[in-house]
Design an enzyme around this catalytic site. Structure first.
Site, PDB file in Angstrom:
ATOM      1  N   ARG A  98       0.859  -1.186   0.000  1.00 48.70           N
ATOM      2  CA  ARG A  98       0.000   0.000   0.000  1.00 48.70           C
ATOM      3  C   ARG A  98       0.893   1.233   0.000  1.00 48.70           C
ATOM      4  O   ARG A  98       2.046   1.176   0.412  1.00 48.70           O
ATOM      5  CB  ARG A  98      -0.875   0.031   1.257  1.00 48.70           C
ATOM      6  CG  ARG A  98      -1.909  -1.051   1.294  1.00 48.70           C
ATOM      7  CD  ARG A  98      -2.893  -0.753   2.419  1.00 48.70           C
ATOM      8  NE  ARG A  98      -3.705  -1.908   2.755  1.00 48.70           N
ATOM      9  CZ  ARG A  98      -4.330  -2.043   3.917  1.00 48.70           C
ATOM     10  NH1 ARG A  98      -4.200  -1.121   4.848  1.00 48.70           N
ATOM     11  NH2 ARG A  98      -5.068  -3.100   4.161  1.00 48.70           N
ATOM     12  N   ASN A 137      -3.092  -1.917  -7.056  1.00 47.49           N
ATOM     13  CA  ASN A 137      -2.990  -0.547  -7.568  1.00 47.49           C
ATOM     14  C   ASN A 137      -1.549  -0.060  -7.714  1.00 47.49           C
ATOM     15  O   ASN A 137      -0.698  -0.497  -6.951  1.00 47.49           O
ATOM     16  CB  ASN A 137      -3.725   0.407  -6.612  1.00 47.49           C
ATOM     17  CG  ASN A 137      -5.182   0.537  -6.968  1.00 47.49           C
ATOM     18  OD1 ASN A 137      -5.531   0.576  -8.140  1.00 47.49           O
ATOM     19  ND2 ASN A 137      -6.032   0.623  -5.946  1.00 47.49           N
ATOM     20  N   ASP A 165     -15.740   1.408 -10.368  1.00 44.59           N
ATOM     21  CA  ASP A 165     -16.156   2.815 -10.460  1.00 44.59           C
ATOM     22  C   ASP A 165     -17.558   2.900 -11.078  1.00 44.59           C
ATOM     23  O   ASP A 165     -18.400   3.693 -10.623  1.00 44.59           O
ATOM     24  CB  ASP A 165     -15.182   3.619 -11.326  1.00 44.59           C
ATOM     25  CG  ASP A 165     -13.737   3.413 -10.926  1.00 44.59           C
ATOM     26  OD1 ASP A 165     -13.048   4.387 -10.633  1.00 44.59           O
ATOM     27  OD2 ASP A 165     -13.293   2.236 -10.888  1.00 44.59           O
ATOM     28  N   ARG A 168     -20.111   1.895  -8.520  1.00 44.61           N
ATOM     29  CA  ARG A 168     -20.328   2.975  -7.541  1.00 44.61           C
ATOM     30  C   ARG A 168     -21.213   4.066  -8.158  1.00 44.61           C
ATOM     31  O   ARG A 168     -22.104   4.602  -7.507  1.00 44.61           O
ATOM     32  CB  ARG A 168     -18.973   3.564  -7.121  1.00 44.61           C
ATOM     33  CG  ARG A 168     -18.204   2.669  -6.170  1.00 44.61           C
ATOM     34  CD  ARG A 168     -16.812   3.232  -5.887  1.00 44.61           C
ATOM     35  NE  ARG A 168     -16.156   2.479  -4.816  1.00 44.61           N
ATOM     36  CZ  ARG A 168     -14.834   2.335  -4.712  1.00 44.61           C
ATOM     37  NH1 ARG A 168     -14.041   2.881  -5.607  1.00 44.61           N
ATOM     38  NH2 ARG A 168     -14.323   1.642  -3.705  1.00 44.61           N
ATOM     39  N   HIS A 192      -8.721   3.847 -13.614  1.00 44.57           N
ATOM     40  CA  HIS A 192      -9.387   3.556 -12.341  1.00 44.57           C
ATOM     41  C   HIS A 192      -9.136   4.701 -11.368  1.00 44.57           C
ATOM     42  O   HIS A 192      -8.006   5.120 -11.170  1.00 44.57           O
ATOM     43  CB  HIS A 192      -8.859   2.232 -11.788  1.00 44.57           C
ATOM     44  CG  HIS A 192      -9.296   1.975 -10.378  1.00 44.57           C
ATOM     45  ND1 HIS A 192     -10.621   1.916 -10.023  1.00 44.57           N
ATOM     46  CD2 HIS A 192      -8.588   1.787  -9.250  1.00 44.57           C
ATOM     47  CE1 HIS A 192     -10.697   1.685  -8.724  1.00 44.57           C
ATOM     48  NE2 HIS A 192      -9.484   1.612  -8.230  1.00 44.57           N
ATOM     49  N   THR A 261     -10.596  -0.640   1.521  1.00 40.18           N
ATOM     50  CA  THR A 261     -11.844  -1.029   0.857  1.00 40.18           C
ATOM     51  C   THR A 261     -11.764  -2.524   0.573  1.00 40.18           C
ATOM     52  O   THR A 261     -10.690  -3.037   0.280  1.00 40.18           O
ATOM     53  CB  THR A 261     -12.060  -0.281  -0.479  1.00 40.18           C
ATOM     54  OG1 THR A 261     -11.005  -0.629  -1.376  1.00 40.18           O
ATOM     55  CG2 THR A 261     -12.064   1.224  -0.284  1.00 40.18           C
TER      56      THR A 261
HETATM   57  P1  6V0 Z   1      -3.173  -5.688   2.176  1.00 44.57           P
HETATM   58  O1  6V0 Z   1      -4.275  -5.970   3.147  1.00 44.57           O
HETATM   59  O2  6V0 Z   1      -1.944  -5.011   2.644  1.00 44.57           O
HETATM   60  O3  6V0 Z   1      -2.797  -7.073   1.479  1.00 44.57           O
HETATM   61  C1  6V0 Z   1      -1.755  -7.234   0.585  1.00 44.57           C
HETATM   62  C2  6V0 Z   1      -1.318  -8.667   0.658  1.00 44.57           C
HETATM   63  O4  6V0 Z   1      -0.327  -8.887  -0.350  1.00 44.57           O
HETATM   64  C3  6V0 Z   1      -0.696  -9.056   2.006  1.00 44.57           C
HETATM   65  O5  6V0 Z   1      -1.312 -10.213   2.528  1.00 44.57           O
HETATM   66  C4  6V0 Z   1       0.762  -9.327   1.635  1.00 44.57           C
HETATM   67  O6  6V0 Z   1       1.374 -10.319   2.440  1.00 44.57           O
HETATM   68  C5  6V0 Z   1       0.611  -9.779   0.195  1.00 44.57           C
HETATM   69  N1  6V0 Z   1       1.874  -9.718  -0.533  1.00 44.57           N
HETATM   70  C6  6V0 Z   1       2.805  -8.736  -0.521  1.00 44.57           C
HETATM   71  N2  6V0 Z   1       3.841  -9.074  -1.296  1.00 44.57           N
HETATM   72  C7  6V0 Z   1       3.564 -10.286  -1.810  1.00 44.57           C
HETATM   73  C8  6V0 Z   1       4.252 -11.171  -2.684  1.00 44.57           C
HETATM   74  N3  6V0 Z   1       5.450 -10.848  -3.188  1.00 44.57           N
HETATM   75  N4  6V0 Z   1       3.676 -12.348  -2.990  1.00 44.57           N
HETATM   76  C9  6V0 Z   1       2.473 -12.684  -2.485  1.00 44.57           C
HETATM   77  N5  6V0 Z   1       1.766 -11.890  -1.661  1.00 44.57           N
HETATM   78  C10 6V0 Z   1       2.313 -10.708  -1.327  1.00 44.57           C
HETATM   79  O7  6V0 Z   1      -3.733  -4.794   0.971  1.00 44.57           O
HETATM   80  P2  6V0 Z   1      -5.222  -4.799   0.402  1.00 44.57           P
HETATM   81  O8  6V0 Z   1      -5.689  -6.207   0.296  1.00 44.57           O
HETATM   82  O9  6V0 Z   1      -6.045  -3.809   1.118  1.00 44.57           O
HETATM   83  O10 6V0 Z   1      -4.972  -4.208  -1.072  1.00 44.57           O
HETATM   84  C11 6V0 Z   1      -4.291  -4.984  -2.030  1.00 44.57           C
HETATM   85  C12 6V0 Z   1      -4.112  -4.186  -3.307  1.00 44.57           C
HETATM   86  O11 6V0 Z   1      -5.374  -3.971  -3.937  1.00 44.57           O
HETATM   87  C13 6V0 Z   1      -3.507  -2.802  -3.080  1.00 44.57           C
HETATM   88  O12 6V0 Z   1      -2.576  -2.546  -4.122  1.00 44.57           O
HETATM   89  C14 6V0 Z   1      -4.707  -1.883  -3.215  1.00 44.57           C
HETATM   90  O13 6V0 Z   1      -4.349  -0.572  -3.586  1.00 44.57           O
HETATM   91  C15 6V0 Z   1      -5.466  -2.604  -4.299  1.00 44.57           C
HETATM   92  N6  6V0 Z   1      -6.884  -2.239  -4.449  1.00 44.57           N
HETATM   93  C16 6V0 Z   1      -7.371  -2.167  -5.709  1.00 44.57           C
HETATM   94  C17 6V0 Z   1      -8.677  -1.826  -5.942  1.00 44.57           C
HETATM   95  C18 6V0 Z   1      -9.159  -1.718  -7.347  1.00 44.57           C
HETATM   96  O14 6V0 Z   1     -10.277  -1.257  -7.593  1.00 44.57           O
HETATM   97  N7  6V0 Z   1      -8.382  -2.137  -8.317  1.00 44.57           N
HETATM   98  C19 6V0 Z   1      -9.560  -1.572  -4.875  1.00 44.57           C
HETATM   99  C20 6V0 Z   1      -9.086  -1.682  -3.615  1.00 44.57           C
HETATM  100  C21 6V0 Z   1      -7.702  -1.989  -3.306  1.00 44.57           C
END
Ligand code: 6V0
Length: 345
Positions: A98, A137, A165, A168, A192, A261
């Site tokens: 993130r 993202n 989007d 929403r 996005h 989210t």
């Molecule tokens: P989070 O809760 O921090 O989860 C991320 C996960 O990725 C964790 O469990 C990490 O351990 C895992 N991870 C990290 N590096 C690795 C790797 N090398 N191999 C395997 N797993 C790994 O983040 P969250 O789940 O909230 O968000 C994940 C991503 O989705 C982020 O980039 C957000 O910005 C993105 N989103 C995209 C959206 C969209 O509309 N496209 C919407 C919401 C979030």
């Protein structure tokens, strides 16, 4: 003989066809919401989870497995080793870092690109004919990165894009009209909108990069533009264009209130997965290679309405865009191309 041998006589060893196997990489808030939606909507009966955090991964797997009787006996497996993903029809990537406070978007893109270098080749190694659905993202740029790293044809690498989007937007329309979201038709295309903050090297620019196509917004074929020619513009006294501003702010609003989210993106991804696995040719706004569409020359991924099926994106719907809508797409494309050029693969 074991009790099992006494109970069951083998006719033939069971072999899985793996036809609806889905792998989800990243078991954070988003990955788990995707997996949960896919399982509870019965999109797949064979879901694999992969993450680098072994304990959390096992915990999530066990928790879902304990619910398998409530999910039509779906199979859930997990491992830090990609061999578990072998022969997946669809691989969904939600892994990623993130944004850290004070971190530029460029830094984040490079960090996530480095993470993708360890993920994408492994997925393709075990499922050479898979479809990649990227959620991490900034999703449009990371879909480009995934396409480059995978060597897969352009139709098999898709970003979740503006499907969320658009959902929403339709929800907000539904609230204003008191008509169900599925009966309010409206499309948001382009980039996005969650992360529309660019650090343009030294200047900080905030852009509304996703594009709401007001000219097409309708209920039962009745276009709002035909009732109010200014709808969606600054000249409109009812300020319908506030809805698009709310769409852009909605992710920030949810993150501010609950920290992340998850549910809406999970449901949106599950809908895309269903269209792909069921080979339904449903049209959704997803991020796809848009070179030579709407006059875009760069090699970038942006969302346009696409038909989705077992070959991924098979067709792009040709919408008639206004000059302003085209200009927004071209601005996004130019800025994304600039970011992509600075990425180290
Ligand atoms: P989070 O809760 O921090 O989860 C991320 C996960 O990725 C964790 O469990 C990490 O351990 C895992 N991870 C990290 N590096 C690795 C790797 N090398 N191999 C395997 N797993 C790994 O983040 P969250 O789940 O909230 O968000 C994940 C991503 O989705 C982020 O980039 C957000 O910005 C993105 N989103 C995209 C959206 C969209 O509309 N496209 C919407 C919401 C979030």
């Amino acid at each position: 003989t074991t009790l099992k041998d006494q109970l069951l006589t083998t006719v033939t060893e069971s072999v899985s066809t793996g036809k609806n196997k889905i792998t989800v990489v990243g078991v954070g808030q988003v990955g788990m919401a995707c997996a949960f939606s896919i399982l509870t909507n019965h999109v797949s009966s064979d879901v694999v989870l992969i993450d680098v955090m072994a304990d959390k991964l096992k915990g999530e797997m066990l928790d879902l497995q304990h619910g398998s009787a409530f999910m039509k006996n779906a199979k859930v497996s997990a491992s830090t080793d990609y061999s578990v993903s072998v022969n997946s029809s669809l691989c969904i990537v939600t892994a990623g870092a993130r944004q850290r406070e004070g971190e530029t978007r460029l830094d984040l893109v490079q960090r996530n690109t480095d993470i993708f270098k360890g993920i994408i080749p492994e997925l393709v190694k075990y499922s050479p004919n898979t479809i990649l659905l990227i959620v991490s993202n900034p999703v449009d740029i990371l879909t480009y990165v995934a396409w480059k790293l995978s060597g897969l044809p352009k139709n098999r690498v898709i970003g979740s894009g503006t499907n969320l989007d658009s959902a929403r937007f339709r929800f907000l329309l539904s609230q204003k009209l008191n008509v169900a979201p599925t009966s309010c038709h409206g499309w948001i295309i382009g980039e996005h909108g969650d992360t529309s903050v660019y650090y343009n090297y030294e200047t900080f620019v905030f852009l509304f990069v996703s594009v709401p196509l007001w000219s097409g917004v309708n209920v039962a074929g009745v276009r709002l533009r035909d009732l109010n020619e200014y709808v969606g513009t600054d000249k409109d006294e009812e300020h319908w264009n506030e809805l698009h501003k709310q769409v852009i702010q909605s992710a920030y609003q949810v993150i501010k209130l609950k920290g992340y989210t998850s549910w809406a993106i999970g449901l949106s991804v599950s809908q895309l997965a269903s269209a792909i696995l069921r080979n339904s040719n449903q049209v959704h706004a997803v991020s796809t290679l848009v070179t030579d569409h709407h006059g875009i020359k760069e090699e970038v991924f942006l969302s346009l309405p696409c038909t989705l099926g077992e070959d991924g994106v098979t067709h792009i719907v040709q919408q008639k865009l206004t000059d302003n809508e085209l200009a927004s797409l071209h601005t996004s494309s130019a800025m994304m191309h600039k970011v992509q050029e600075s990425l180290k693969f």
